[in-house]
Enzyme design. Structure first.
Site: not given
Length: 261
Positions: A34, A151, A153, A222, A251
């Site tokens: 990101e 990440d 998710n 993660d 975050d």
């Protein structure tokens, strides 16, 4: 060698935190997700000044991944194979060479979130995970140390979140999602953190809302997934939780692993 993954949630917004963490933690290779910028907009000057080589696969406004490394990679590949129509920047792979140990591969990935589950986003997530599985099979065939870091998710197990009931209808925790993640493990990939500890309440993400951080209402999404050759060289792993308490934090926090090469 210390290898880390961190969803930075906007590299321009977190550049001061990133540079401070690079100085403090001193990783050899970092996978960022990101980054939320095109390649040309990545703040490489500040990072290169700290002794890192920068490789990016950016996208305007959202997504985007990068690999920072103290050594220059031998080769770099951008984009996860399997869908030429996929324009989202979520994957980059770098190959490195270490004297006396040979080549090893580090893949930085940002797996789709998949919410809301009643939209096209969830099928895209599952299709992306299937592409990742096929890619992982191809890398296992090389019999080289391979690290799939990023990440995901994905909340792998109930103890990887503060309250499973909160997440039971979320794309991160649905049975199909967790099954797809387990397929990686069944191929022979090892979760670096879970290979080194059974500790519960061990998280890598805390939402900005509802006081999640002070309440420790987190989730572990993660991961560093290791091929057998990489797992054989794993010496330790950890989550650098303290970074979440910094000003203007992401975050997510860095997840790191040490390897004997």
């Amino acid at each position: 060698m210390k290898i880390a993954t961190w969803n930075i949630n906007g590299v321009k917004a977190r550049i001061e935190n990133l540079c401070q963490w690079l100085k403090d933690s001193d990783p050899d290779i970092v996978c960022l997700q990101e980054i939320k910028t095109v390649d040309e907009g990545f703040p490489r000057f500040e990072i290169e000044a700290l002794g890192y080589h920068v490789e990016t696969h950016g996208q305007k406004g959202f997504n985007g991944v990068a690999i920072l490394s103290k050594m220059k990679p031998d080769e770099v590949t951008r984009g996860l194979p399997g869908d030429e129509a996929d324009e989202q920047s979520r994957f980059i792979e770098a190959v490195f060479s270490v004297p006396e140990h040979g080549a090893f591969r580090v893949c930085c990935l940002y797996l789709p979130n998949g919410n809301p589950i009643d939209t096209e986003k969830y099928p895209y997530k599952l299709a992306w995970m299937e592409r990742l599985r096929k890619f992982a099979v191809s890398r296992l065939a090389l019999e080289e140390p391979t690290i799939l870091a990023g990440d995901y998710n994905v909340i792998p197990e109930p103890h990887d979140c503060f309250d499973p009931k909160v997440w039971e209808n979320d794309a991160l925790f649905l049975p199909q999602t967790r099954q797809a993640f387990r397929q990686l493990e069944h191929l022979g990939f090892t979760d670096a953190v879970r290979a080194t500890t059974d500790e519960i309440k061990l998280y890598s993400f805390w939402d900005y809302q509802a006081g999640a951080w002070p309440k420790n209402n987190g989730i572990r999404i993660d991961h560093l997934m290791l091929s057998p050759e990489a797992a054989d060289r794993l010496t330790s792993a950890a989550i650098e939780k303290h970074v979440r308490a910094w000003e203007k934090p992401s975050d997510h926090v860095p997840v790191i692993a040490h390897f004997d090469f």
